[in-house]
Design a protein around this motif. Structure first.
Motif, PDB file in Angstrom:
ATOM      1  N   TYR A  61      -1.674  -8.998   0.929  1.00 13.98           N
ATOM      2  CA  TYR A  61      -1.149  -8.750  -0.572  1.00 13.98           C
ATOM      3  C   TYR A  61      -0.376  -7.417  -0.435  1.00 13.98           C
ATOM      4  CZ  TYR A  61      -4.526 -12.187  -1.794  1.00 13.98           C
ATOM      5  OH  TYR A  61      -5.344 -13.451  -2.095  1.00 13.98           O
ATOM      6  N   VAL A  62       0.777  -7.407  -0.810  1.00 10.67           N
ATOM      7  CA  VAL A  62       1.681  -6.162  -0.823  1.00 10.67           C
ATOM      8  C   VAL A  62       1.872  -5.500  -2.189  1.00 10.67           C
ATOM      9  CG1 VAL A  62       4.060  -5.285  -0.458  1.00 10.67           C
ATOM     10  CG2 VAL A  62       2.931  -7.360   1.217  1.00 10.67           C
ATOM     11  N   GLU A  63       1.591  -4.509  -2.251  1.00 12.89           N
ATOM     12  CA  GLU A  63       1.681  -3.491  -3.668  1.00 12.89           C
ATOM     13  C   GLU A  63       2.101  -2.264  -3.441  1.00 12.89           C
ATOM     14  OE1 GLU A  63       0.873  -4.905  -6.621  1.00 12.89           O
ATOM     15  OE2 GLU A  63       0.007  -6.914  -5.455  1.00 12.89           O
ATOM     16  N   THR A  64       2.701  -1.679  -4.589  1.00 13.60           N
ATOM     17  CA  THR A  64       3.190  -0.421  -4.509  1.00 13.60           C
ATOM     18  C   THR A  64       2.255   0.583  -5.444  1.00 13.60           C
ATOM     19  OG1 THR A  64       4.698  -0.884  -6.485  1.00 13.60           O
ATOM     20  CG2 THR A  64       5.605  -1.238  -4.325  1.00 13.60           C
ATOM     21  N   VAL A  65       2.390   1.833  -4.977  1.00 13.07           N
ATOM     22  CA  VAL A  65       1.426   2.979  -5.402  1.00 13.07           C
ATOM     23  C   VAL A  65       0.258   2.310  -6.208  1.00 13.07           C
ATOM     24  CG1 VAL A  65       1.982   4.945  -6.991  1.00 13.07           C
ATOM     25  CG2 VAL A  65       3.859   3.875  -6.065  1.00 13.07           C
ATOM     26  N   VAL A 100       3.582   2.483  -0.551  1.00 12.47           N
ATOM     27  CA  VAL A 100       3.440   0.514  -0.383  1.00 12.47           C
ATOM     28  C   VAL A 100       2.287   0.370   0.581  1.00 12.47           C
ATOM     29  CG1 VAL A 100       4.705  -1.093   0.683  1.00 12.47           C
ATOM     30  CG2 VAL A 100       6.105   0.509  -0.493  1.00 12.47           C
ATOM     31  N   VAL A 101       1.462  -0.676   0.215  1.00 10.91           N
ATOM     32  CA  VAL A 101       0.226  -1.036   0.870  1.00 10.91           C
ATOM     33  C   VAL A 101       0.608  -2.539   1.283  1.00 10.91           C
ATOM     34  CG1 VAL A 101      -1.142   0.792   0.244  1.00 10.91           C
ATOM     35  CG2 VAL A 101      -1.249  -1.332  -0.947  1.00 10.91           C
ATOM     36  N   VAL A 102      -0.286  -2.966   2.532  1.00 10.87           N
ATOM     37  CA  VAL A 102      -0.587  -4.195   2.645  1.00 10.87           C
ATOM     38  C   VAL A 102      -2.168  -4.396   2.601  1.00 10.87           C
ATOM     39  CG1 VAL A 102      -0.314  -6.432   4.275  1.00 10.87           C
ATOM     40  CG2 VAL A 102       1.626  -4.764   3.880  1.00 10.87           C
ATOM     41  N   MET A 103      -2.721  -5.152   1.684  1.00 15.07           N
ATOM     42  CA  MET A 103      -4.149  -5.346   1.806  1.00 15.07           C
ATOM     43  C   MET A 103      -4.678  -6.499   2.184  1.00 15.07           C
ATOM     44  SD  MET A 103      -4.711  -3.286  -1.846  1.00 15.07           S
ATOM     45  CE  MET A 103      -4.248  -4.686  -2.931  1.00 15.07           C
ATOM     46  N   ASP A 104      -5.964  -6.788   2.521  1.00 11.36           N
ATOM     47  CA  ASP A 104      -6.666  -8.155   2.959  1.00 11.36           C
ATOM     48  C   ASP A 104      -7.472  -8.413   1.729  1.00 11.36           C
ATOM     49  OD1 ASP A 104      -8.765  -6.553   2.838  1.00 11.36           O
ATOM     50  OD2 ASP A 104      -9.113  -6.825   5.161  1.00 11.36           O
ATOM     51  N   PHE A 127      -8.750   0.847  -4.650  1.00 18.09           N
ATOM     52  CA  PHE A 127      -9.182  -0.052  -3.618  1.00 18.09           C
ATOM     53  C   PHE A 127      -9.852   0.851  -2.354  1.00 18.09           C
ATOM     54  CE2 PHE A 127      -5.998  -1.839  -6.014  1.00 18.09           C
ATOM     55  CZ  PHE A 127      -6.537  -3.175  -6.292  1.00 18.09           C
ATOM     56  N   GLN A 128     -10.841   0.144  -1.258  1.00 15.17           N
ATOM     57  CA  GLN A 128     -11.234   0.688  -0.506  1.00 15.17           C
ATOM     58  C   GLN A 128     -10.255   0.806   0.871  1.00 15.17           C
ATOM     59  OE1 GLN A 128     -14.182   2.326  -0.613  1.00 15.17           O
ATOM     60  NE2 GLN A 128     -13.712   1.585  -2.909  1.00 15.17           N
ATOM     61  N   ALA A 129     -10.289   1.818   1.623  1.00 13.74           N
ATOM     62  CA  ALA A 129      -9.477   2.105   2.594  1.00 13.74           C
ATOM     63  C   ALA A 129      -9.475   0.799   3.784  1.00 13.74           C
ATOM     64  CB  ALA A 129      -9.580   3.459   3.497  1.00 13.74           C
ATOM     65  N   GLU A 130     -10.932   0.422   3.804  1.00 14.27           N
ATOM     66  CA  GLU A 130     -11.051  -0.437   4.834  1.00 14.27           C
ATOM     67  C   GLU A 130     -10.256  -2.016   4.475  1.00 14.27           C
ATOM     68  OE1 GLU A 130     -14.933  -0.628   2.409  1.00 14.27           O
ATOM     69  OE2 GLU A 130     -13.797   0.943   3.433  1.00 14.27           O
ATOM     70  N   ASN A 131      -9.776  -1.938   3.212  1.00 15.75           N
ATOM     71  CA  ASN A 131      -9.066  -3.074   3.124  1.00 15.75           C
ATOM     72  C   ASN A 131      -7.635  -2.921   3.271  1.00 15.75           C
ATOM     73  OD1 ASN A 131     -11.392  -3.408   0.299  1.00 15.75           O
ATOM     74  ND2 ASN A 131     -11.003  -5.043   1.871  1.00 15.75           N
ATOM     75  N   LEU A 132      -7.257  -1.799   3.718  1.00 17.54           N
ATOM     76  CA  LEU A 132      -5.728  -1.698   3.893  1.00 17.54           C
ATOM     77  C   LEU A 132      -5.359  -2.296   5.299  1.00 17.54           C
ATOM     78  CD1 LEU A 132      -5.687  -0.185   0.925  1.00 17.54           C
ATOM     79  CD2 LEU A 132      -4.265   1.475   2.241  1.00 17.54           C
ATOM     80  N   VAL A 133      -4.347  -2.753   5.515  1.00 17.73           N
ATOM     81  CA  VAL A 133      -3.901  -3.151   6.878  1.00 17.73           C
ATOM     82  C   VAL A 133      -2.484  -2.231   7.149  1.00 17.73           C
ATOM     83  CG1 VAL A 133      -2.408  -5.169   8.169  1.00 17.73           C
ATOM     84  CG2 VAL A 133      -4.384  -5.713   6.533  1.00 17.73           C
ATOM     85  N   LEU A 134      -1.836  -1.854   6.236  1.00 18.56           N
ATOM     86  CA  LEU A 134      -0.695  -0.855   6.189  1.00 18.56           C
ATOM     87  C   LEU A 134      -0.635   0.069   5.030  1.00 18.56           C
ATOM     88  CD1 LEU A 134       2.282  -0.134   7.159  1.00 18.56           C
ATOM     89  CD2 LEU A 134       2.913  -1.960   5.669  1.00 18.56           C
ATOM     90  N   ALA A 135      -0.234   1.448   5.434  1.00 16.70           N
ATOM     91  CA  ALA A 135       0.192   2.415   4.320  1.00 16.70           C
ATOM     92  C   ALA A 135       1.323   2.894   4.710  1.00 16.70           C
ATOM     93  CB  ALA A 135      -1.013   3.364   4.318  1.00 16.70           C
ATOM     94  N   ALA A 136       2.221   2.996   3.546  1.00 17.18           N
ATOM     95  CA  ALA A 136       3.517   3.431   4.018  1.00 17.18           C
ATOM     96  C   ALA A 136       3.747   4.818   2.946  1.00 17.18           C
ATOM     97  CB  ALA A 136       4.554   2.249   3.742  1.00 17.18           C
ATOM     98  N   LEU A 168      12.889  -4.675  14.471  1.00 19.52           N
ATOM     99  CA  LEU A 168      11.738  -5.758  14.293  1.00 19.52           C
ATOM    100  C   LEU A 168      10.185  -4.966  14.426  1.00 19.52           C
ATOM    101  CD1 LEU A 168      10.445  -8.707  14.114  1.00 19.52           C
ATOM    102  CD2 LEU A 168      10.220  -8.784  16.711  1.00 19.52           C
ATOM    103  N   PHE A 169       9.656  -5.197  13.371  1.00 20.05           N
ATOM    104  CA  PHE A 169       8.399  -4.369  13.286  1.00 20.05           C
ATOM    105  C   PHE A 169       7.292  -5.576  13.199  1.00 20.05           C
ATOM    106  CE2 PHE A 169      11.723  -2.020  11.016  1.00 20.05           C
ATOM    107  CZ  PHE A 169      11.752  -0.818  11.635  1.00 20.05           C
ATOM    108  N   ASP A 170       6.105  -4.993  13.229  1.00 19.02           N
ATOM    109  CA  ASP A 170       4.836  -5.699  13.226  1.00 19.02           C
ATOM    110  C   ASP A 170       3.757  -5.274  12.345  1.00 19.02           C
ATOM    111  OD1 ASP A 170       2.854  -8.034  14.602  1.00 19.02           O
ATOM    112  OD2 ASP A 170       1.881  -6.086  14.679  1.00 19.02           O
ATOM    113  N   VAL A 171       3.195  -5.930  11.569  1.00 22.20           N
ATOM    114  CA  VAL A 171       2.144  -5.675  10.761  1.00 22.20           C
ATOM    115  C   VAL A 171       1.134  -6.838  10.816  1.00 22.20           C
ATOM    116  CG1 VAL A 171       1.132  -5.413   8.212  1.00 22.20           C
ATOM    117  CG2 VAL A 171       3.584  -4.328   8.937  1.00 22.20           C
TER     118      VAL A 171
END
Length: 193
Positions: free
Chosen positions: A70-74, A91-95, A103-112, A176-179
């Motif tokens: 899931y992608v979310e902002t702020v 911006v974050v990508v979460m599982d 949310f908990q940090a362990e649920n983040l795949v990406l922080a921007a 090309l980036f990878d997440v």
């Protein structure tokens, strides 16, 4: 050396952070090593870059069939209760489904983070270190000048507790980036209004 030893931890806690009411002036209040970090209300070009990055990431996740991300902002993220740190990445990508206040940090795949000239070098370094301490696998930074133009985009990946540069992209270059195994392709210049 641990982050706790490098930073004198202040008196405020993640519980204090949760107890705060939203600020009337639209500014953000984050907690970094037990000290309040107040950011002014984001500019239009800052918000534009965050929204466009989120749209690009969401499209890439959908194209890859990743209905588990899931992608979310702020959103509020509890980085570390022990180190008294809670941040609101741009911006974050979460599982995990984005339901709730923080949310908990362990649920983040990406922080921007979108850096503007007002972000000090210390703030940038401290936030980067906090995300690394929280073991968030991917960290992206977008550098903007005072006019909102993107001057640099860097993707980092976590390697033994520290971020190492994975890809650096200049505006005007489709990269090309990878997440989490999802290819994300774009020109950083597209994040400017």
């Amino acid at each position: 050396m641990s982050a706790a030893l490098q930073h004198p931890v202040g008196p405020f806690t993640v519980k204090d952070w949760h107890a705060l009411d939203p600020r009337d002036d639209g500014s953000r209040l984050e907690l970094l090593w037990g000290h309040w970090l107040v950011s002014p209300q984001p500019t239009g070009h800052h918000q534009h870059a965050g929204l466009d990055l989120a749209i690009l990431l969401r499209a890439a996740m959908r194209d890859a069939g990743r209905t588990d991300l899931y992608v979310e902002t702020v959103i509020g993220v509890e980085i570390s209760t022990q180190l008294r740190t809670a941040l609101a990445p741009d911006v974050v990508v979460m599982d995990i489904r984005p339901v709730g206040k923080a949310f908990q940090a362990e649920n983040l795949v990406l922080a921007a983070e979108i850096w503007s000239p007002g972000n000090t070098a210390k703030e940038r370094a401290d936030k980067t270190e906090a995300y690394a301490v929280a073991e968030i696998p991917h960290f992206w930074t977008v550098e903007q000048n005072r006019f909102g133009a993107v001057t640099k985009f860097t993707a980092y990946r976590l390697d033994r507790g520290r971020y190492v540069e994975a890809v650096k992209a200049a505006p005007g270059t489709v990269t090309l980036f990878d997440v989490a195994g999802v290819p994300v392709k774009f020109d950083p210049a597209d994040l400017a209004p």
